[in-house]
Design a protein around this motif. Structure first.
Motif, PDB file in Angstrom:
ATOM      1  N   GLN A 143      47.961  56.224  34.573  1.00  0.00           N
ATOM      2  CA  GLN A 143      49.395  56.030  34.427  1.00  0.00           C
ATOM      3  C   GLN A 143      49.847  56.849  33.219  1.00  0.00           C
ATOM      4  OE1 GLN A 143      51.344  54.174  36.476  1.00  0.00           O
ATOM      5  NE2 GLN A 143      49.613  53.546  37.752  1.00  0.00           N
ATOM      6  N   ASP A 144      50.527  57.962  33.490  1.00  0.00           N
ATOM      7  CA  ASP A 144      50.958  58.867  32.429  1.00  0.00           C
ATOM      8  C   ASP A 144      49.721  59.326  31.653  1.00  0.00           C
ATOM      9  OD1 ASP A 144      52.782  60.375  31.025  1.00  0.00           O
ATOM     10  OD2 ASP A 144      53.315  58.769  29.641  1.00  0.00           O
ATOM     11  N   GLU A 145      49.648  59.052  30.351  1.00  0.00           N
ATOM     12  CA  GLU A 145      48.516  59.498  29.538  1.00  0.00           C
ATOM     13  C   GLU A 145      47.466  58.407  29.364  1.00  0.00           C
ATOM     14  OE1 GLU A 145      49.991  60.961  25.858  1.00  0.00           O
ATOM     15  OE2 GLU A 145      51.099  62.632  26.761  1.00  0.00           O
ATOM     16  N   GLY A 146      47.655  57.259  30.004  1.00  0.00           N
ATOM     17  CA  GLY A 146      46.717  56.162  29.872  1.00  0.00           C
ATOM     18  C   GLY A 146      46.043  55.823  31.195  1.00  0.00           C
ATOM     19  N   PRO A 189      56.915  51.741  39.062  1.00  0.00           N
ATOM     20  CA  PRO A 189      56.701  53.196  39.168  1.00  0.00           C
ATOM     21  C   PRO A 189      57.766  53.996  38.433  1.00  0.00           C
ATOM     22  CG  PRO A 189      56.409  52.148  41.304  1.00  0.00           C
ATOM     23  CD  PRO A 189      56.985  51.104  40.388  1.00  0.00           C
ATOM     24  N   ASN A 190      57.298  55.002  37.709  1.00  0.00           N
ATOM     25  CA  ASN A 190      58.163  55.916  36.964  1.00  0.00           C
ATOM     26  C   ASN A 190      59.126  55.174  36.033  1.00  0.00           C
ATOM     27  OD1 ASN A 190      58.910  58.562  36.271  1.00  0.00           O
ATOM     28  ND2 ASN A 190      60.698  58.472  37.600  1.00  0.00           N
ATOM     29  N   ASP A 191      58.651  54.073  35.452  1.00  0.00           N
ATOM     30  CA  ASP A 191      59.483  53.321  34.512  1.00  0.00           C
ATOM     31  C   ASP A 191      58.632  52.755  33.386  1.00  0.00           C
ATOM     32  OD1 ASP A 191      61.392  51.913  33.184  1.00  0.00           O
ATOM     33  OD2 ASP A 191      62.051  50.706  34.886  1.00  0.00           O
ATOM     34  N   LYS A 192      57.974  51.622  33.623  1.00  0.00           N
ATOM     35  CA  LYS A 192      57.213  50.983  32.554  1.00  0.00           C
ATOM     36  C   LYS A 192      56.116  50.090  33.113  1.00  0.00           C
ATOM     37  CE  LYS A 192      60.932  48.887  30.973  1.00  0.00           C
ATOM     38  NZ  LYS A 192      61.946  48.994  32.062  1.00  0.00           N
ATOM     39  N   ILE A 193      55.186  49.716  32.230  1.00  0.00           N
ATOM     40  CA  ILE A 193      54.162  48.717  32.509  1.00  0.00           C
ATOM     41  C   ILE A 193      54.464  47.515  31.623  1.00  0.00           C
ATOM     42  CG2 ILE A 193      51.704  48.181  32.481  1.00  0.00           C
ATOM     43  CD1 ILE A 193      51.189  51.215  32.669  1.00  0.00           C
ATOM     44  N   ILE A 194      54.810  46.390  32.220  1.00  0.00           N
ATOM     45  CA  ILE A 194      55.142  45.177  31.482  1.00  0.00           C
ATOM     46  C   ILE A 194      53.926  44.248  31.515  1.00  0.00           C
ATOM     47  CG2 ILE A 194      56.738  43.232  31.315  1.00  0.00           C
ATOM     48  CD1 ILE A 194      58.708  44.898  33.001  1.00  0.00           C
ATOM     49  N   PHE A 195      53.598  43.655  30.361  1.00  0.00           N
ATOM     50  CA  PHE A 195      52.433  42.775  30.337  1.00  0.00           C
ATOM     51  C   PHE A 195      52.728  41.505  29.552  1.00  0.00           C
ATOM     52  CE2 PHE A 195      51.992  45.831  26.860  1.00  0.00           C
ATOM     53  CZ  PHE A 195      51.746  45.019  25.763  1.00  0.00           C
ATOM     54  N   GLY A 196      51.973  40.466  29.895  1.00  0.00           N
ATOM     55  CA  GLY A 196      52.073  39.184  29.214  1.00  0.00           C
ATOM     56  C   GLY A 196      51.101  39.110  28.047  1.00  0.00           C
ATOM     57  N   PRO A 197      50.545  37.952  27.739  1.00  0.00           N
ATOM     58  CA  PRO A 197      49.632  37.850  26.593  1.00  0.00           C
ATOM     59  C   PRO A 197      48.539  38.919  26.651  1.00  0.00           C
ATOM     60  CG  PRO A 197      50.129  35.679  27.440  1.00  0.00           C
ATOM     61  CD  PRO A 197      50.738  36.660  28.403  1.00  0.00           C
ATOM     62  N   ILE A 211      49.233  39.670  21.347  1.00  0.00           N
ATOM     63  CA  ILE A 211      50.597  40.154  21.583  1.00  0.00           C
ATOM     64  C   ILE A 211      51.182  39.296  22.704  1.00  0.00           C
ATOM     65  CG2 ILE A 211      52.015  42.147  22.170  1.00  0.00           C
ATOM     66  CD1 ILE A 211      49.589  43.904  21.391  1.00  0.00           C
ATOM     67  N   PRO A 212      52.238  38.517  22.448  1.00  0.00           N
ATOM     68  CA  PRO A 212      52.775  37.623  23.486  1.00  0.00           C
ATOM     69  C   PRO A 212      53.230  38.380  24.741  1.00  0.00           C
ATOM     70  CG  PRO A 212      53.685  37.092  21.337  1.00  0.00           C
ATOM     71  CD  PRO A 212      52.974  38.385  21.194  1.00  0.00           C
ATOM     72  N   PHE A 213      53.910  39.494  24.546  1.00  0.00           N
ATOM     73  CA  PHE A 213      54.347  40.314  25.673  1.00  0.00           C
ATOM     74  C   PHE A 213      54.691  41.695  25.134  1.00  0.00           C
ATOM     75  CE2 PHE A 213      58.131  38.373  23.934  1.00  0.00           C
ATOM     76  CZ  PHE A 213      59.039  39.416  23.868  1.00  0.00           C
ATOM     77  N   GLY A 214      54.827  42.663  26.029  1.00  0.00           N
ATOM     78  CA  GLY A 214      55.184  44.026  25.613  1.00  0.00           C
ATOM     79  C   GLY A 214      55.246  44.940  26.826  1.00  0.00           C
ATOM     80  N   PHE A 215      55.358  46.228  26.552  1.00  0.00           N
ATOM     81  CA  PHE A 215      55.389  47.185  27.653  1.00  0.00           C
ATOM     82  C   PHE A 215      54.897  48.537  27.164  1.00  0.00           C
ATOM     83  CE2 PHE A 215      59.371  48.017  25.552  1.00  0.00           C
ATOM     84  CZ  PHE A 215      59.555  49.389  25.684  1.00  0.00           C
ATOM     85  N   PHE A 216      54.407  49.333  28.110  1.00  0.00           N
ATOM     86  CA  PHE A 216      54.048  50.720  27.869  1.00  0.00           C
ATOM     87  C   PHE A 216      54.950  51.593  28.736  1.00  0.00           C
ATOM     88  CE2 PHE A 216      49.935  48.440  27.438  1.00  0.00           C
ATOM     89  CZ  PHE A 216      49.695  48.692  26.095  1.00  0.00           C
ATOM     90  N   PRO A 217      55.398  52.724  28.224  1.00  0.00           N
ATOM     91  CA  PRO A 217      56.189  53.627  29.079  1.00  0.00           C
ATOM     92  C   PRO A 217      55.341  54.174  30.212  1.00  0.00           C
ATOM     93  CG  PRO A 217      55.610  54.700  27.008  1.00  0.00           C
ATOM     94  CD  PRO A 217      55.196  53.266  26.874  1.00  0.00           C
ATOM     95  N   ASN A 218      55.974  54.401  31.345  1.00  0.00           N
ATOM     96  CA  ASN A 218      55.246  54.866  32.522  1.00  0.00           C
ATOM     97  C   ASN A 218      56.111  55.843  33.314  1.00  0.00           C
ATOM     98  OD1 ASN A 218      53.258  55.009  34.539  1.00  0.00           O
ATOM     99  ND2 ASN A 218      54.311  53.448  35.736  1.00  0.00           N
TER     100      ASN A 218
END
Length: 295
Positions: A143-146, A189-197, A211-218
């Protein structure tokens, strides 16, 4: 009735229509295939399915199922699936694929799934051609660079995927040396990866910071998001995590990158860098760092 087709060394093809599938005698008269052979069938499926195998293909007429062994390959519209073993259930449009381990316990022919520009490797998967939904285990995808790993992954018809017990990392190893462990995640797709704990794991050692929640660009191009660290070791400073932080793209004229380095023997550094530009007028950058070094 089950009919088995050994593949011979001559170039030829076989076409099996829905009528052929229900008539085992007719199927037998069409067996003239080899490792380059291609078969086509359509029943309860909107479009033509093209499948082939380098070893053998079994037609189970009673269950309306086609099973391929050895470099099995299935194409349906824009979907391409390759695996050691693939079974296609014609009546309900479902497909199942898995690989195998050789005598040295090395992976052989594990599923490779492609849908337009989306692709992933898996240990096993099942997918429905009509609903465009599926379930995969042991997924690895870029996913992108990851790289994103998922122990259990659900595929949806809008191409979003939901992950349970996943990993996100910039390490390209099958078993990454470091990763963010994700309990649950969603890939848009072509937006972000959202994750929980989630929490960071390095060499299978969890770092006690959740980390309670966050996101990576995608998505392609510049986007806001978390910057994963580079992990390594220096003799004088110990193990390190470099360049972890965040990136903010304010506009096409300016951005900001805030990163930090941490060393296990006590040294650390933080850095803020911003770039600015106005086309045909000026451009530049501003960089500030602060560090504490322990030797």
């Amino acid at each position: 009735m089950i009919s088995k087709m050994p593949l011979c060394a001559q170039n030829s093809t076989m076409v099996a229509t829905a009528q052929n599938i229900s008539d085992s005698t007719h199927i037998k008269t069409l067996f003239h295939a080899d490792s380059t052979s291609t078969q086509k069938t359509s029943k309860a499926i909107d479009s033509e399915v093209i499948y082939s195998s380098a070893d053998s293909i079994i037609f189970d007429v009673t269950q309306k199922k086609v099973i391929s062994y050895g470099d099995a390959h299935v194409e349906y519209e824009n979907i391409d699936l390759q695996s050691y073993y693939i079974s296609l259930h014609i009546s309900n449009s479902e497909i199942f694929a898995k690989g195998m381990y050789d005598s040295l316990q090395q992976k052989v022919g594990f599923p490779k799934y492609t849908d337009d520009s989306d692709f992933f490797d898996a240990d096993s998967m099942q997918y429905n051609f009509k609903t465009r939904r599926g379930l995969a285990y042991g997924v690895i995808t870029q996913q992108d660079e990851g790289y994103l790993h998922g122990q259990k992954t659900k595929i949806h018809n809008d191409k979003e995927i939901h992950i349970e017990k996943g990993k996100y990392t910039t390490c390209d190893a099958e078993n990454p040396h470091f990763h963010v462990h994700i309990t649950r995640g969603k890939v848009i797709p072509n937006d972000k990866i959202i994750f929980g704990p989630a929490w960071l794991i390095i060499d299978e050692i969890p770092i006690p910071l959740v980390i309670p929640f966050g996101f990576f660009p995608n998505k392609k191009g510049r986007s806001n998001g978390i910057l994963l660290p580079t992990v390594g070791e220096e003799a004088a400073k110990g193990f390190y995590f470099r360049d972890m932080g965040i990136y903010l793209g304010f506009s096409e004229y300016a951005d900001l990158r805030w990163t930090a380095d941490y060393y296990t023997l006590g040294s650390w550094r933080t850095n803020i860098r911003t770039n600015y530009v106005k086309r045909y007028t000026f451009n530049g950058s501003f960089d500030v760092s602060y560090a504490s070094l322990v030797y």
